[in-house]
Scaffold this motif. Structure first.
Motif, PDB file in Angstrom:
ATOM      1  N   LYS A  14       0.561  57.880  59.741  1.00  0.00           N
ATOM      2  CA  LYS A  14      -0.251  57.276  58.682  1.00  0.00           C
ATOM      3  C   LYS A  14      -1.390  58.199  58.268  1.00  0.00           C
ATOM      4  O   LYS A  14      -1.679  58.341  57.078  1.00  0.00           O
ATOM      5  N   GLU A  15      -2.047  58.819  59.238  1.00  0.00           N
ATOM      6  CA  GLU A  15      -3.139  59.737  58.922  1.00  0.00           C
ATOM      7  C   GLU A  15      -2.632  60.943  58.145  1.00  0.00           C
ATOM      8  O   GLU A  15      -3.252  61.376  57.169  1.00  0.00           O
ATOM      9  N   GLY A  16      -1.515  61.501  58.561  1.00  0.00           N
ATOM     10  CA  GLY A  16      -0.929  62.636  57.857  1.00  0.00           C
ATOM     11  C   GLY A  16      -0.501  62.278  56.455  1.00  0.00           C
ATOM     12  O   GLY A  16      -0.681  63.051  55.504  1.00  0.00           O
ATOM     13  N   HIS A  17       0.055  61.098  56.318  1.00  0.00           N
ATOM     14  CA  HIS A  17       0.501  60.621  55.007  1.00  0.00           C
ATOM     15  C   HIS A  17      -0.699  60.466  54.071  1.00  0.00           C
ATOM     16  O   HIS A  17      -0.642  60.891  52.912  1.00  0.00           O
ATOM     17  N   ALA A  18      -1.783  59.886  54.571  1.00  0.00           N
ATOM     18  CA  ALA A  18      -2.997  59.702  53.764  1.00  0.00           C
ATOM     19  C   ALA A  18      -3.591  61.047  53.365  1.00  0.00           C
ATOM     20  O   ALA A  18      -4.014  61.236  52.217  1.00  0.00           O
ATOM     21  N   GLU A  19      -3.623  61.986  54.296  1.00  0.00           N
ATOM     22  CA  GLU A  19      -4.146  63.326  53.991  1.00  0.00           C
ATOM     23  C   GLU A  19      -3.305  64.003  52.920  1.00  0.00           C
ATOM     24  O   GLU A  19      -3.840  64.685  52.048  1.00  0.00           O
ATOM     25  N   GLY A  20      -2.003  63.811  52.983  1.00  0.00           N
ATOM     26  CA  GLY A  20      -1.114  64.384  51.976  1.00  0.00           C
ATOM     27  C   GLY A  20      -1.382  63.829  50.592  1.00  0.00           C
ATOM     28  O   GLY A  20      -1.365  64.565  49.600  1.00  0.00           O
ATOM     29  N   HIS A  21      -1.655  62.531  50.513  1.00  0.00           N
ATOM     30  CA  HIS A  21      -1.980  61.916  49.230  1.00  0.00           C
ATOM     31  C   HIS A  21      -3.291  62.472  48.679  1.00  0.00           C
ATOM     32  O   HIS A  21      -3.395  62.739  47.478  1.00  0.00           O
ATOM     33  N   GLU A  22      -4.271  62.634  49.526  1.00  0.00           N
ATOM     34  CA  GLU A  22      -5.558  63.173  49.079  1.00  0.00           C
ATOM     35  C   GLU A  22      -5.406  64.610  48.590  1.00  0.00           C
ATOM     36  O   GLU A  22      -5.990  64.997  47.572  1.00  0.00           O
ATOM     37  N   GLU A  23      -4.629  65.397  49.308  1.00  0.00           N
ATOM     38  CA  GLU A  23      -4.387  66.787  48.906  1.00  0.00           C
ATOM     39  C   GLU A  23      -3.697  66.832  47.544  1.00  0.00           C
ATOM     40  O   GLU A  23      -4.042  67.656  46.689  1.00  0.00           O
ATOM     41  N   GLU A  24      -2.741  65.947  47.315  1.00  0.00           N
ATOM     42  CA  GLU A  24      -2.034  65.907  46.038  1.00  0.00           C
ATOM     43  C   GLU A  24      -2.987  65.507  44.908  1.00  0.00           C
ATOM     44  O   GLU A  24      -2.921  66.068  43.811  1.00  0.00           O
ATOM     45  N   LYS A  25      -3.879  64.566  45.171  1.00  0.00           N
ATOM     46  CA  LYS A  25      -4.878  64.182  44.165  1.00  0.00           C
ATOM     47  C   LYS A  25      -5.759  65.371  43.806  1.00  0.00           C
ATOM     48  O   LYS A  25      -6.043  65.616  42.635  1.00  0.00           O
ATOM     49  N   GLU A  26      -6.190  66.121  44.811  1.00  0.00           N
ATOM     50  CA  GLU A  26      -7.031  67.289  44.565  1.00  0.00           C
ATOM     51  C   GLU A  26      -6.292  68.329  43.728  1.00  0.00           C
ATOM     52  O   GLU A  26      -6.866  68.906  42.799  1.00  0.00           O
ATOM     53  N   GLN A  27      -5.029  68.562  44.047  1.00  0.00           N
ATOM     54  CA  GLN A  27      -4.243  69.536  43.294  1.00  0.00           C
ATOM     55  C   GLN A  27      -4.048  69.088  41.849  1.00  0.00           C
ATOM     56  O   GLN A  27      -4.095  69.902  40.922  1.00  0.00           O
ATOM     57  N   THR A  28      -3.848  67.796  41.643  1.00  0.00           N
ATOM     58  CA  THR A  28      -3.712  67.254  40.292  1.00  0.00           C
ATOM     59  C   THR A  28      -4.992  67.473  39.501  1.00  0.00           C
ATOM     60  O   THR A  28      -4.950  67.920  38.351  1.00  0.00           O
ATOM     61  N   VAL A  29      -6.121  67.179  40.118  1.00  0.00           N
ATOM     62  CA  VAL A  29      -7.420  67.381  39.470  1.00  0.00           C
ATOM     63  C   VAL A  29      -7.591  68.851  39.083  1.00  0.00           C
ATOM     64  O   VAL A  29      -7.971  69.165  37.949  1.00  0.00           O
ATOM     65  N   LEU A  30      -7.299  69.746  40.005  1.00  0.00           N
ATOM     66  CA  LEU A  30      -7.474  71.174  39.715  1.00  0.00           C
ATOM     67  C   LEU A  30      -6.568  71.632  38.578  1.00  0.00           C
ATOM     68  O   LEU A  30      -6.998  72.381  37.694  1.00  0.00           O
ATOM     69  N   ARG A  31      -5.317  71.177  38.575  1.00  0.00           N
ATOM     70  CA  ARG A  31      -4.409  71.565  37.489  1.00  0.00           C
ATOM     71  C   ARG A  31      -4.917  71.039  36.145  1.00  0.00           C
ATOM     72  O   ARG A  31      -4.860  71.746  35.129  1.00  0.00           O
ATOM     73  N   MET A  32      -5.401  69.814  36.138  1.00  0.00           N
ATOM     74  CA  MET A  32      -5.902  69.243  34.891  1.00  0.00           C
ATOM     75  C   MET A  32      -7.110  70.013  34.381  1.00  0.00           C
ATOM     76  O   MET A  32      -7.182  70.352  33.194  1.00  0.00           O
ATOM     77  N   LEU A  33      -8.048  70.297  35.268  1.00  0.00           N
ATOM     78  CA  LEU A  33      -9.260  70.999  34.840  1.00  0.00           C
ATOM     79  C   LEU A  33      -8.964  72.437  34.440  1.00  0.00           C
ATOM     80  O   LEU A  33      -9.527  72.946  33.462  1.00  0.00           O
ATOM     81  N   GLU A  34      -8.082  73.100  35.189  1.00  0.00           N
ATOM     82  CA  GLU A  34      -7.762  74.501  34.876  1.00  0.00           C
ATOM     83  C   GLU A  34      -7.006  74.639  33.564  1.00  0.00           C
ATOM     84  O   GLU A  34      -7.073  75.684  32.924  1.00  0.00           O
ATOM     85  N   SER A  35      -6.303  73.582  33.145  1.00  0.00           N
ATOM     86  CA  SER A  35      -5.580  73.650  31.872  1.00  0.00           C
ATOM     87  C   SER A  35      -6.545  73.679  30.690  1.00  0.00           C
ATOM     88  O   SER A  35      -6.187  74.158  29.615  1.00  0.00           O
ATOM     89  N   GLY A  36      -7.754  73.176  30.911  1.00  0.00           N
ATOM     90  CA  GLY A  36      -8.734  73.142  29.844  1.00  0.00           C
ATOM     91  C   GLY A  36      -8.509  72.024  28.842  1.00  0.00           C
ATOM     92  O   GLY A  36      -9.240  71.894  27.862  1.00  0.00           O
ATOM     93  N   LYS A  37      -7.519  71.196  29.058  1.00  0.00           N
ATOM     94  CA  LYS A  37      -7.182  70.121  28.125  1.00  0.00           C
ATOM     95  C   LYS A  37      -7.821  68.786  28.497  1.00  0.00           C
ATOM     96  O   LYS A  37      -7.808  67.861  27.696  1.00  0.00           O
ATOM     97  N   TYR A  38      -8.339  68.697  29.713  1.00  0.00           N
ATOM     98  CA  TYR A  38      -8.825  67.418  30.212  1.00  0.00           C
ATOM     99  C   TYR A  38     -10.269  67.513  30.660  1.00  0.00           C
ATOM    100  O   TYR A  38     -10.704  68.523  31.202  1.00  0.00           O
ATOM    101  N   SER A  39     -10.992  66.433  30.465  1.00  0.00           N
ATOM    102  CA  SER A  39     -12.382  66.355  30.903  1.00  0.00           C
ATOM    103  C   SER A  39     -12.440  65.899  32.356  1.00  0.00           C
ATOM    104  O   SER A  39     -11.423  65.483  32.931  1.00  0.00           O
ATOM    105  N   LEU A  40     -13.634  65.963  32.923  1.00  0.00           N
ATOM    106  CA  LEU A  40     -13.830  65.439  34.272  1.00  0.00           C
ATOM    107  C   LEU A  40     -13.453  63.963  34.320  1.00  0.00           C
ATOM    108  O   LEU A  40     -12.833  63.499  35.284  1.00  0.00           O
TER     109      LEU A  40
END
Length: 68
Positions: A14-40
């Motif tokens: 469960k802990e590993g699964h939760a950490e994986g979800h958080e990591e995926e959220k962070e990667q999604t945020v970074l991709r969105m911001l780096e694209s320059g198309k999305y705001s915070l």
């Protein structure tokens, strides 16, 4: 397998699964911001994170890239 070992295994999964979800959220945020198309705000909404959490991710990424 004894009950305590099963409980430990389940807790670890469960802990590993939760950490994986958080990591995926962070990667999604970074991709969105780096694209320059999305705001915070857009990145926060899409990821389910607060704007403060998105700003923290952005700051950490900027710092990491600065010293890379």
């Amino acid at each position: 397998m004894c009950k305590s070992m099963e409980d430990l295994r389940d807790k670890s999964w469960k802990e590993g699964h939760a950490e994986g979800h958080e990591e995926e959220k962070e990667q999604t945020v970074l991709r969105m911001l780096e694209s320059g198309k999305y705001s915070l705000e857009d990145a926060a909404f899409a990821s389910g994170l607060s704007i403060e959490e998105v700003e923290k991710i952005q700051t950490q990424n900027d710092s990491a890239n600065k010293y890379a």
